[in-house]
Design an enzyme around this catalytic site. Structure first.
Site, PDB file in Angstrom:
ATOM      1  N   ASP A   1      36.193 -52.042 -62.049  1.00 11.10           N
ATOM      2  CA  ASP A   1      36.382 -50.603 -61.900  1.00 11.10           C
ATOM      3  C   ASP A   1      37.710 -50.336 -61.176  1.00 11.10           C
ATOM      4  O   ASP A   1      38.054 -51.006 -60.199  1.00 11.10           O
ATOM      5  CB  ASP A   1      35.216 -49.999 -61.106  1.00 11.10           C
ATOM      6  CG  ASP A   1      35.146 -48.487 -61.258  1.00 11.10           C
ATOM      7  OD1 ASP A   1      34.199 -47.996 -61.896  1.00 11.10           O
ATOM      8  OD2 ASP A   1      36.051 -47.799 -60.742  1.00 11.10           O
TER       9      ASP A   1
ATOM     10  N   GLN B   1      28.314 -38.729 -64.382  1.00  8.93           N
ATOM     11  CA  GLN B   1      29.077 -39.373 -65.466  1.00  8.93           C
ATOM     12  C   GLN B   1      30.398 -38.646 -65.684  1.00  8.93           C
ATOM     13  O   GLN B   1      30.426 -37.416 -65.822  1.00  8.93           O
ATOM     14  CB  GLN B   1      28.264 -39.387 -66.767  1.00  8.93           C
ATOM     15  CG  GLN B   1      28.956 -40.186 -67.865  1.00  8.93           C
ATOM     16  CD  GLN B   1      28.095 -40.378 -69.106  1.00  8.93           C
ATOM     17  OE1 GLN B   1      27.011 -39.789 -69.253  1.00  8.93           O
ATOM     18  NE2 GLN B   1      28.585 -41.201 -70.026  1.00  8.93           N
ATOM     19  N   SER B   2      31.493 -39.402 -65.695  1.00  7.82           N
ATOM     20  CA  SER B   2      32.820 -38.815 -65.922  1.00  7.82           C
ATOM     21  C   SER B   2      33.490 -39.351 -67.179  1.00  7.82           C
ATOM     22  O   SER B   2      34.380 -38.697 -67.720  1.00  7.82           O
ATOM     23  CB  SER B   2      33.721 -39.045 -64.705  1.00  7.82           C
ATOM     24  OG  SER B   2      33.886 -40.424 -64.466  1.00  7.82           O
ATOM     25  N   VAL B   3      33.068 -40.522 -67.637  1.00  5.73           N
ATOM     26  CA  VAL B   3      33.613 -41.084 -68.873  1.00  5.73           C
ATOM     27  C   VAL B   3      32.460 -41.167 -69.873  1.00  5.73           C
ATOM     28  O   VAL B   3      31.459 -41.851 -69.622  1.00  5.73           O
ATOM     29  CB  VAL B   3      34.235 -42.486 -68.646  1.00  5.73           C
ATOM     30  CG1 VAL B   3      34.762 -43.046 -69.962  1.00  5.73           C
ATOM     31  CG2 VAL B   3      35.349 -42.431 -67.594  1.00  5.73           C
TER      32      VAL B   3
ATOM     33  N   HIS C   1      27.477 -49.676 -64.417  1.00  8.09           N
ATOM     34  CA  HIS C   1      28.158 -50.089 -63.192  1.00  8.09           C
ATOM     35  C   HIS C   1      27.387 -51.268 -62.595  1.00  8.09           C
ATOM     36  O   HIS C   1      26.151 -51.209 -62.499  1.00  8.09           O
ATOM     37  CB  HIS C   1      28.119 -48.981 -62.145  1.00  8.09           C
ATOM     38  CG  HIS C   1      28.889 -47.743 -62.477  1.00  8.09           C
ATOM     39  ND1 HIS C   1      30.140 -47.500 -61.965  1.00  8.09           N
ATOM     40  CD2 HIS C   1      28.574 -46.675 -63.242  1.00  8.09           C
ATOM     41  CE1 HIS C   1      30.563 -46.308 -62.390  1.00  8.09           C
ATOM     42  NE2 HIS C   1      29.638 -45.786 -63.166  1.00  8.09           N
TER      43      HIS C   1
ATOM     44  N   HIS D   1      28.382 -46.845 -69.992  1.00 11.55           N
ATOM     45  CA  HIS D   1      28.805 -48.007 -69.189  1.00 11.55           C
ATOM     46  C   HIS D   1      27.790 -48.261 -68.091  1.00 11.55           C
ATOM     47  O   HIS D   1      27.205 -47.321 -67.539  1.00 11.55           O
ATOM     48  CB  HIS D   1      30.202 -47.802 -68.591  1.00 11.55           C
ATOM     49  CG  HIS D   1      30.385 -46.487 -67.909  1.00 11.55           C
ATOM     50  ND1 HIS D   1      30.578 -45.311 -68.612  1.00 11.55           N
ATOM     51  CD2 HIS D   1      30.367 -46.147 -66.593  1.00 11.55           C
ATOM     52  CE1 HIS D   1      30.699 -44.309 -67.749  1.00 11.55           C
ATOM     53  NE2 HIS D   1      30.561 -44.786 -66.523  1.00 11.55           N
TER      54      HIS D   1
HETATM   55  P1  5GP Z   1      31.122 -42.618 -64.329  1.00 17.33           P
HETATM   56  O1  5GP Z   1      31.582 -41.607 -63.317  1.00 17.33           O
HETATM   57  O2  5GP Z   1      31.372 -42.111 -65.727  1.00 17.33           O
HETATM   58  O3  5GP Z   1      29.738 -43.125 -64.124  1.00 17.33           O
HETATM   59  O4  5GP Z   1      32.031 -43.891 -64.088  1.00 17.33           O
HETATM   60  C1  5GP Z   1      33.323 -43.994 -64.599  1.00 17.33           C
HETATM   61  C2  5GP Z   1      33.986 -45.113 -63.835  1.00 17.33           C
HETATM   62  O5  5GP Z   1      35.146 -45.500 -64.552  1.00 17.33           O
HETATM   63  C3  5GP Z   1      34.461 -44.704 -62.437  1.00 17.33           C
HETATM   64  O6  5GP Z   1      33.855 -45.577 -61.467  1.00 17.33           O
HETATM   65  C4  5GP Z   1      35.962 -44.875 -62.495  1.00 17.33           C
HETATM   66  O7  5GP Z   1      36.501 -45.381 -61.302  1.00 17.33           O
HETATM   67  C5  5GP Z   1      36.150 -45.826 -63.664  1.00 17.33           C
HETATM   68  N1  5GP Z   1      37.393 -45.649 -64.381  1.00 17.33           N
HETATM   69  C6  5GP Z   1      37.894 -44.462 -64.851  1.00 17.33           C
HETATM   70  N2  5GP Z   1      39.050 -44.681 -65.503  1.00 17.33           N
HETATM   71  C7  5GP Z   1      39.272 -46.018 -65.458  1.00 17.33           C
HETATM   72  C8  5GP Z   1      40.318 -46.852 -65.965  1.00 17.33           C
HETATM   73  O8  5GP Z   1      41.272 -46.400 -66.607  1.00 17.33           O
HETATM   74  N3  5GP Z   1      40.212 -48.183 -65.726  1.00 17.33           N
HETATM   75  C9  5GP Z   1      39.163 -48.731 -65.042  1.00 17.33           C
HETATM   76  N4  5GP Z   1      39.169 -50.057 -64.869  1.00 17.33           N
HETATM   77  N5  5GP Z   1      38.163 -47.969 -64.548  1.00 17.33           N
HETATM   78  C10 5GP Z   1      38.226 -46.642 -64.748  1.00 17.33           C
END
Ligand code: 5GP
Length: 113
Positions: free
Chosen positions: A30, A93-95, A101, A99
């Site tokens: 991450d 969730q942001s992406v 973690h 996924h």
């Molecule tokens: P979410 O918030 O969707 O559960 O988690 C998205 C995760 O993706 C976050 O922990 C964030 O730090 C990670 N992340 C976002 N953009 C990138 C990237 O370009 N590269 C990597 N390695 N991690 C990313």
């Protein structure tokens, strides 16, 4: 399915610290780690949210969990670690490419925030 940062990491358009890849999934560290060990396991298939899985995805999800077991060993956190999926924006969730973690290397509180 929209293009996300994770599909661009999977296709190697943008770099990431990849620690595992196979026919079905890719794992990378991450970019904003929340623990000494924090990596993401991402299916190649662009499922947006956990909630978008269908019964045909069951073997894929089983495979991802066995990859997590292997990587936890490899990353020396097998004794205690946390696996988190945020499904939906209000859950964090942001992406919007599914996924998992995997976090380890420190104690974790419960309930989560
Ligand atoms: P979410 O918030 O969707 O559960 O988690 C998205 C995760 O993706 C976050 O922990 C964030 O730090 C990670 N992340 C976002 N953009 C990138 C990237 O370009 N590269 C990597 N390695 N991690 C990313």
């Amino acid at each position: 399915m929209s293009d996300t940062i994770f599909s661009r990491i999977i296709s190697k358009e943008i770099p990431a610290d990849i620690i595992h890849e196979d026919e079905f999934c890719v794992a990378f560290r991450d970019a904003n780690p929340q623990a000494p060990v924090h990596f993401l396991v991402v299916p190649r298939k662009p499922v947006p949210r956990l909630q978008d899985l269908t019964p045909e995805d069951a073997p894929l999800i089983g495979h991802i969990h066995m990859v997590i077991v292997k990587l936890a060993q490899q990353e020396e956190i097998a004794g205690a670690y946390r696996v988190v999926v945020n499904s939906g924006a209000e859950a964090g969730q942001s992406v919007f490419h599914l996924h998992f973690h995997v976090l380890g290397g420190r104690p974790f509180a419960w309930p989560p925030g």
